[in-house]
Write an enzyme that holds these catalytic residues in place. Structure first.
Site, mmCIF file in Angstrom:
data_model
loop_
_atom_site.group_PDB
_atom_site.id
_atom_site.type_symbol
_atom_site.label_atom_id
_atom_site.label_comp_id
_atom_site.label_asym_id
_atom_site.label_seq_id
_atom_site.Cartn_x
_atom_site.Cartn_y
_atom_site.Cartn_z
ATOM 1 N N TYR A 245 -15.102 26.031 -43.440
ATOM 2 C CA TYR A 245 -16.474 26.045 -42.898
ATOM 3 C C TYR A 245 -17.382 25.307 -43.881
ATOM 4 C CZ TYR A 245 -20.230 27.682 -39.934
ATOM 5 O OH TYR A 245 -21.299 27.730 -39.075
ATOM 6 N N ASP B 165 -6.648 28.409 -8.575
ATOM 7 C CA ASP B 165 -7.054 29.441 -7.607
ATOM 8 C C ASP B 165 -8.478 29.222 -7.094
ATOM 9 O OD1 ASP B 165 -4.579 30.490 -7.972
ATOM 10 O OD2 ASP B 165 -5.211 32.223 -9.140
ATOM 11 N N GLY C 249 -3.310 24.257 3.882
ATOM 12 C CA GLY C 249 -4.268 24.430 2.797
ATOM 13 C C GLY C 249 -4.058 23.408 1.699
ATOM 14 N N LYS D 80 -1.819 32.208 -17.111
ATOM 15 C CA LYS D 80 -1.604 30.759 -17.126
ATOM 16 C C LYS D 80 -1.606 30.243 -18.566
ATOM 17 C CE LYS D 80 -1.338 27.286 -14.103
ATOM 18 N NZ LYS D 80 -0.668 27.296 -12.800
#
Length: 766
Positions: free
Chosen positions: A38, A136, A195, A93
């Site tokens: 950092y 989805d 679809g 996923k």
């Protein structure tokens, strides 16, 4: 496979809710680490990226980071449950991306059903991520979202619900058509469902060679025909045809192929019965298909079936596609995933399905055997080869179509992908590449063993060596045919038929052991035994190396090899080692893990010297730690004294070697402990060879690491023989046989070189 509801809930809850986490890839253990991670150190890569934006791939994780984005409007098998409830699916996923392709994921659930808002959200993410996997999202909005993002974003965008089934199902369909002797441009195809997935699959099949006039698509209102153009959207209208068929049942009469992407029970036995000869039925509705395989079997015994379920053959599973497609796209820094890349993935899966299935895959499925055919059209999800078949094909297509920002050497890339499967794979890929440099003859004593036959085929396929199988020739050929293993490039020798060689080998064995209790008749009888015959081939220089032991205990295989081949000059005791490979560090050698139970000082020193010689042969610079429970005299005991004396003996016999002891294992492997606590230690870096004080300690440590750590263990590897000989553990896997053939080949090559000619083994830190 049925899933218990409570088991599923417990899996997701557990001690730590969810399935994913973010972990650092750099150390953050000291103040110095923190200042680099950092402020102030982080400013330096920021400045470099500001000057050259593409340096973001060099200094950050962006090039390996995919956003899985959903609004939860079309969650598989559930429907519109919204963004919040879709989160477990998106986390899942992410798990699949990481497990199968090593890709990091941020799962992002967008609380909006407005396609414009989803589009804008993804566009704003572009500086963060290397790609977008849409998931989805309901049709037709998903078409608009994907198309717009592809047009406006400079990273790969992929809607898996559309294209995943198309890519994997396309590969399965090509192989099914090959099996029944039909071609894609001639067959009649019927879709149940219109679809996102059905339309994308139809478009993919057209790119593969199907003809539009031979495709009939059926939605919930019936066949999409020219007379319905005013009532269907633009995506369905593309598939409107002139036909008298009005129902799914009408359309299936005489059809060659059925593709179901609709709902459970959409197809009946009566619909299947009038299909064409050898019908191909892909009932892919999830979780329950349009018709079950057993229902089809009641009316058609010539059908080829595929479903989306793992409890039936030919599962069309999207996990065969998206992780590896993104892997290839990310690795060439592609700006898109285009149709050519999708086709490349399909053809790669089609090709892989026709190859011999590794034993490791069959073991993952309960030992079931797989051969290309009606019940095995596409690879299994746990086949590790999918990564290095699909991803290079996708990368190649990206480079050829101009969407790749960088160019890769595909052979090198394929090897890199193999190495990414684990530290053991990485080490063995280096060994395989070494073995390929000079093809040698390796004799395998148990030539009639199924695993040895399979390993021989793999050895030839990978170009590692020329295998020689010893055994009954007819039996070997019959088994190879049964297992689907080609024997081109494999030599078979039957000792019972090799009269001249058998006699010559027997005389040599008798001459060497005539004063060690062996008679001429016993020597002749021994040469009918494959292990003696194979050992004699190596002794005579008619094979370069021997691998044996598949069907015997180690002493049973080792004794004949020692009698026939003999030990190397000056070696009193052979020994065994295991290579231990771990993530993010160089390999370790454990010795002796197999032979000497309670070695004396001289034997311990000999084990250390043999391990150092092996390390040098594979290109490692040896640094030897002689292990004990004591650190440099901290505990006075005969056991620790023995180890200290052995270390001194090694230094006396080989003054240039880095060796020290007695020392504890943590001191041997910890840079800070070595430098701060033992500055007098003779090791310049942590040890890479650990010599254990006895077999119990070495064997136990090796076995524990093999079972409970991230380590991968390779071996046993035999040391101290006059010629390259390796002895398998009884029941070794096909891959373990291949690994030892590779090690034996590299050993044989190294014996033909001077030390300066042996290539250095690359460090994981290089």
């Amino acid at each position: 496979m049925s899933i218990d509801r409570q088991d599923a809930l417990d899996y997701h809850a557990g001690e730590r809710p969810g399935k994913i986490e973010v972990i650092p890839t750099k150390p953050v253990a000291t103040a110095d680490d923190l200042s680099l991670a950092y402020s102030p150190g982080v400013a330096e890569p920021c400045r470099e990226i500001h000057k050259e934006p593409l340096d973001v791939f060099k200094y950050t994780a962006r090039g390996n980071l995919v956003a899985v984005v959903s609004n939860g409007t079309a969650v598989l098998g559930i429907g519109n449950i919204g963004a919040l409830a879709s989160k477990p699916v998106m986390e899942g996923k992410g798990v699949l991306f990481k497990k199968f392709a090593g890709i990091d994921v941020f799962d992002i659930e967008v609380d909006s059903e407005d396609p414009d808002e989803v589009i804008r959200f993804c566009q704003l993410l572009e500086p963060t991520i290397g790609g977008v996997n849409l998931e989805d999202i309901a049709a037709p909005e998903c078409f608009v979202i994907e198309r717009t993002l592809k047009e406006t974003m400079d990273v790969p965008v992929f809607h898996d619900d559309q294209h995943g089934t198309a890519i994997i199902g396309g590969a399965a369909l090509l192989n099914a058509l090959e099996i029944v002797g039909k071609t894609l441009d001639k067959v009649r195809i019927v879709f149940s469902g219109a679809g996102a997935s059905a339309i994308a699959t139809g478009e993919h099949l057209l790119r593969m060679g199907a003809t539009l006039e031979n495709i009939i698509m059926v939605d919930s209102k019936g066949v999409i025909h020219k007379g319905r153009l005013n009532e269907v959207n633009e995506y369905k209208a593309k598939f409107a045809v002139n036909t008298d068929a009005r129902t799914l049942a009408d359309a299936m009469v005489g059809a060659d192929v059925f593709v179901g992407l609709s709902v459970k029970g959409a197809v009946t036995r009566d619909m299947v019965a009038p299909m064409a000869k050898d019908p191909i039925i892909f009932a892919l509705a999830n979780p329950d298909p349009e018709i079950l395989p057993e229902e089809v079997a009641e009316v058609r015994d010539d059908a080829i079936m595929a479903t989306g379920r793992s409890d039936y053959p030919n599962q069309v599973n999207n996990v065969l596609g998206f992780p590896f497609i993104f892997r290839g796209a990310l690795d060439v820094r592609s700006t898109a995933i285009n149709p050519e890349m999708m086709l490349a993935a399909t053809y790669a899966l089609q090709e892989l399905a026709k190859t011999d299935v590794p034993e490791s895959v069959e073991m993952a499925y309960g030992g079931e055997h797989f051969d290309f055919g009606r019940n095995y059209l596409i690879p299994k999800p746990f086949d590790p080869r999918v990564r290095f078949y699909v991803s290079p094909a996708v990368a190649k297509a990206a480079m050829e179509t101009g969407v790749a920002r960088i160019q890769l050497d595909l052979d090198e890339y394929r090897d890199r992908l193999k190495a990414s499967l684990g530290p053991g794979w990485h080490f063995m890929r280096l060994m395989v590449n070494r073995a390929r440099e000079k093809t040698l003859n390796v004799v395998l004593a148990e030539g009639e063993s199924e695993r040895v036959i399979r390993a021989a085929g793999q050895v030839v396929e990978e170009g590692i060596a020329r295998p020689i199988l010893v055994g009954d020739a007819d039996s070997i050929r019959q088994k190879a045919e049964e297992f689907g293993v080609g024997l081109r490039g494999v030599q078979i020798i039957d000792p019972t038929l090799a009269r001249e060689a058998r006699g010559r080998y027997a005389e040599e064995l008798y001459r060497r052991r005539l004063r060690k209790g062996l008679t001429r008749s016993e020597a002749r009888a021994n040469m009918y035994k494959p292990i003696y015959f194979a050992s004699a081939m190596v002794r005579a220089g008619e094979a370069d190396a021997l691998v044996a032991g598949m069907e015997s205990n180690m002493p049973e295989a080792l004794k004949p090899a020692i009698q026939v081949v003999g030990t190397a000059d000056g070696v009193r005791h052979v020994a065994g080692l295991h290579m231990v490979t771990l993530p993010h560090r160089d390999p370790l050698i454990f010795a002796d893990t197999t032979v000497n139970i309670d070695p004396e000082v001289e034997t311990l020193a000999e084990i250390a010297l043999l391990a150092a010689q092996f390390a040098q042969e594979i290109g490692m610079k040896p640094r030897i730690a002689m292990l004990s429970f004591s650190n440099f005299g901290s505990v006075r005991h005969p056991y620790s004294e023995k180890v200290r004396e052995a270390a001194e003996r090694v230094r006396l016999l080989a003054p240039t070697l880095e060796v020290d002891g007695e020392m504890q294992a943590d001191a041997a492997l910890n840079t800070r402990m070595l430098g701060d606590g033992f500055p007098f230690c003779h090791l310049s870096k942590p040890a890479n060879i650990l010599v254990f004080p006895n077999l119990s300690a070495a064997n136990a440590c090796q076995k524990i690491l093999d079972q409970v750590a991230e380590a991968e263990v390779i071996g046993p590897i035999l040391m101290g023989m006059a010629r390259p000989v390796q002895v398998l553990e009884r029941g070794s896997s096909v891959q373990e046989v291949v690994d030892l053939v590779t090690i034996a080949t590299v050993d044989a090559q190294a014996r033909m070189m001077t030390p300066s000619e042996v290539p250095e083994l690359a460090s994981v830190h290089d």
